[in-house]
Write a protein that holds these residues in place. Structure first.
Motif, mmCIF file in Angstrom:
data_model
loop_
_atom_site.group_PDB
_atom_site.id
_atom_site.type_symbol
_atom_site.label_atom_id
_atom_site.label_comp_id
_atom_site.label_asym_id
_atom_site.label_seq_id
_atom_site.Cartn_x
_atom_site.Cartn_y
_atom_site.Cartn_z
ATOM 1 N N PRO A 1 97.382 93.214 53.828
ATOM 2 C CA PRO A 1 97.835 91.828 53.939
ATOM 3 C C PRO A 1 98.785 91.702 55.120
ATOM 4 N N PRO A 2 99.056 90.496 55.722
ATOM 5 C CA PRO A 2 99.303 89.241 55.052
ATOM 6 C C PRO A 2 98.126 88.300 54.825
ATOM 7 N N CYS A 3 96.926 88.687 54.911
ATOM 8 C CA CYS A 3 95.804 87.790 54.684
ATOM 9 C C CYS A 3 95.349 87.825 53.230
ATOM 10 N N GLY A 4 96.260 88.105 52.313
ATOM 11 C CA GLY A 4 95.873 88.226 50.920
ATOM 12 C C GLY A 4 95.364 89.624 50.634
ATOM 13 N N SER A 5 94.901 89.838 49.441
ATOM 14 C CA SER A 5 94.463 91.160 49.027
ATOM 15 C C SER A 5 93.263 91.653 49.817
ATOM 16 N N GLU A 6 92.503 90.730 50.431
ATOM 17 C CA GLU A 6 91.321 91.118 51.200
ATOM 18 C C GLU A 6 91.676 91.630 52.590
ATOM 19 N N ALA B 1 79.789 87.639 70.471
ATOM 20 C CA ALA B 1 80.781 86.957 69.646
ATOM 21 C C ALA B 1 81.654 87.955 68.901
ATOM 22 N N LEU B 2 82.828 87.480 68.518
ATOM 23 C CA LEU B 2 83.778 88.223 67.703
ATOM 24 C C LEU B 2 84.066 87.396 66.458
ATOM 25 N N VAL B 3 83.909 87.994 65.287
ATOM 26 C CA VAL B 3 84.159 87.310 64.014
ATOM 27 C C VAL B 3 85.359 87.967 63.344
ATOM 28 N N VAL B 4 86.369 87.163 63.036
ATOM 29 C CA VAL B 4 87.582 87.657 62.388
ATOM 30 C C VAL B 4 87.785 86.872 61.105
ATOM 31 N N THR B 5 87.966 87.594 60.006
ATOM 32 C CA THR B 5 88.168 86.975 58.702
ATOM 33 C C THR B 5 89.544 87.360 58.175
ATOM 34 N N CYS B 6 90.308 86.355 57.780
ATOM 35 C CA CYS B 6 91.649 86.554 57.235
ATOM 36 C C CYS B 6 91.680 85.891 55.866
ATOM 37 N N GLY B 7 91.645 86.695 54.800
ATOM 38 C CA GLY B 7 91.550 86.131 53.471
ATOM 39 C C GLY B 7 90.233 85.397 53.295
ATOM 40 N N SER B 8 90.308 84.117 52.953
ATOM 41 C CA SER B 8 89.091 83.318 52.767
ATOM 42 C C SER B 8 88.681 82.558 54.016
ATOM 43 N N ASP B 9 89.441 82.713 55.100
ATOM 44 C CA ASP B 9 89.170 81.964 56.334
ATOM 45 C C ASP B 9 88.486 82.868 57.352
ATOM 46 N N SER B 10 87.419 82.363 57.967
ATOM 47 C CA SER B 10 86.687 83.120 58.984
ATOM 48 C C SER B 10 86.657 82.335 60.285
ATOM 49 N N GLN B 11 86.942 83.032 61.383
ATOM 50 C CA GLN B 11 86.944 82.420 62.712
ATOM 51 C C GLN B 11 86.002 83.204 63.622
ATOM 52 N N THR B 12 85.271 82.482 64.483
ATOM 53 C CA THR B 12 84.342 83.109 65.417
ATOM 54 C C THR B 12 84.672 82.692 66.837
ATOM 55 N N ALA B 13 84.796 83.665 67.726
ATOM 56 C CA ALA B 13 84.958 83.410 69.156
ATOM 57 C C ALA B 13 83.652 83.778 69.846
ATOM 58 N N ARG B 14 83.020 82.812 70.500
ATOM 59 C CA ARG B 14 81.766 83.036 71.219
ATOM 60 C C ARG B 14 82.047 83.062 72.716
ATOM 61 N N LEU B 15 81.629 84.121 73.358
ATOM 62 C CA LEU B 15 81.887 84.254 74.787
ATOM 63 C C LEU B 15 80.897 83.426 75.594
ATOM 64 N N PRO B 16 81.315 82.956 76.775
ATOM 65 C CA PRO B 16 80.368 82.276 77.669
ATOM 66 C C PRO B 16 79.335 83.256 78.208
ATOM 67 N N GLN B 17 78.294 82.744 78.826
ATOM 68 C CA GLN B 17 77.184 83.564 79.295
ATOM 69 C C GLN B 17 77.617 84.651 80.270
ATOM 70 N N ARG B 18 78.691 84.440 80.978
ATOM 71 C CA ARG B 18 79.120 85.418 81.992
ATOM 72 C C ARG B 18 79.869 86.596 81.391
ATOM 73 N N ARG C 1 96.156 82.557 65.798
ATOM 74 C CA ARG C 1 97.345 81.777 66.091
ATOM 75 C C ARG C 1 97.081 80.323 65.728
ATOM 76 N N GLU C 2 97.980 79.743 64.943
ATOM 77 C CA GLU C 2 97.884 78.334 64.562
ATOM 78 C C GLU C 2 96.509 78.016 63.986
ATOM 79 N N GLY C 3 96.012 78.931 63.165
ATOM 80 C CA GLY C 3 94.762 78.695 62.477
ATOM 81 C C GLY C 3 93.515 78.976 63.281
ATOM 82 N N GLY C 4 93.655 79.402 64.549
ATOM 83 C CA GLY C 4 92.480 79.649 65.377
ATOM 84 C C GLY C 4 92.493 81.032 65.985
ATOM 85 N N LEU C 5 91.326 81.490 66.392
ATOM 86 C CA LEU C 5 91.169 82.787 67.046
ATOM 87 C C LEU C 5 91.273 82.580 68.549
ATOM 88 N N GLN C 6 92.261 83.210 69.171
ATOM 89 C CA GLN C 6 92.534 82.984 70.590
ATOM 90 C C GLN C 6 92.633 84.307 71.343
#
Length: 250
Positions: free
Chosen positions: A28-33, A59-76, A116-121
């Motif tokens: 944690p701090p993302c809960g028990s998961e 892409a990069l997928v990050v999950t914190c507790g029940s929230d999942s965020q995905t960062a998709r890279l541009p074509q380059r 950060r602030e609820g988003g993957l940066q």
């Protein structure tokens, strides 16, 4: 499109890593998961093949507790890596995610992502090497010199230049503080990265091979200076496994 053959060779425990299709887990701090990070969206838009095939990750997928965020890279850009790595770099909140990003014309860079602030940066990145199909192999993240600040280490072009580079991380980003020539941690086509970090009681050491793969060496950082010492002959993965667990080399 790709199995789990790309294993992670960063098993020293000073950061976490797993197979690229698997997940890296923290407390944690993302809960028990906890927090998990994984690469996704295989792509052949950057056919370098340094890790054994022509597929990388979009892409990069990050999950914190029940929230999942995905960062998709541009074509380059692609993630040209064995796995995302979790490391607590700023001492608070969820750990950051350390990745390798490669640009279609400028080659690889080390990039740090975070929630950060609820988003993957993307929080910070080193400069790209500068040439297409030029890569770097991560080594580890730790307070390498005991000054209370975190450093990140990688080998710049482990098949060509063979330069160990150490960068310090703080709220302003990444600053290179030391470099050492003549070392490596990867051979073309291998699906893992050798060596890593260890602490046998006298502070963190970086474990690598010399440029010719004849010896396993330990490198320490003191007051901005990198010092290396031989540990014994390189005899394959068993040599690194022994070094990383503070055992005599076979």
């Amino acid at each position: 499109m790709r199995g789990s053959a790309r294993g992670a060779g960063l098993a020293a425990g000073l950061w976490l890593a797993g197979a690229a299709a698997a997940q890296a887990q923290s407390d944690p701090p993302c809960g028990s998961e906890g927090i998990t990070a994984a690469y996704a969206q295989p792509t052949d838009r950057y056919p370098h093949g340094v890790l054994g095939d022509d597929l990388e990750w979009g892409a990069l997928v990050v999950t914190c507790g029940s929230d999942s965020q995905t960062a998709r890279l541009p074509q380059r850009l692609v993630f040209e890596d064995v796995a995302p790595r979790l490391a607590q770099l700023d001492g608070q909140g969820p750990p950051e995610i350390i990745t390798v990003e490669s640009h279609t014309s400028q080659g690889a860079r080390l990039a740090i992502w975070g929630l950060r602030e609820g988003g993957l940066q993307r929080l910070a990145a080193t400069p790209h090497i500068g040439t297409r199909f030029r890569w770097l192999a991560p080594l580890g993240a730790a307070d390498l010199d005991g000054d209370g600040m975190m450093e990140l280490a990688y080998v710049d072009r482990p098949h060509l230049a063979r330069i160990l580079r150490v960068w310090r991380y703080d709220t302003t980003g990444l600053t290179e503080i030391a470099a050492l020539q003549g070392v490596t941690n990867h051979r073309i086509g291998e699906r893992d990265i050798a060596g890593g970090l260890r602490d046998c009681g006298n502070g963190p050491e970086m474990i690598l091979a010399d440029a010719s793969w004849r010896e396993v060496i330990a490198v320490s950082l003191t007051e901005g200076t990198l010092t290396q010492r031989p540990l014994g002959p390189h005899k394959g993965r068993a040599s690194f496994a022994a070094a990383l667990t503070c055992q005599p080399l076979p």
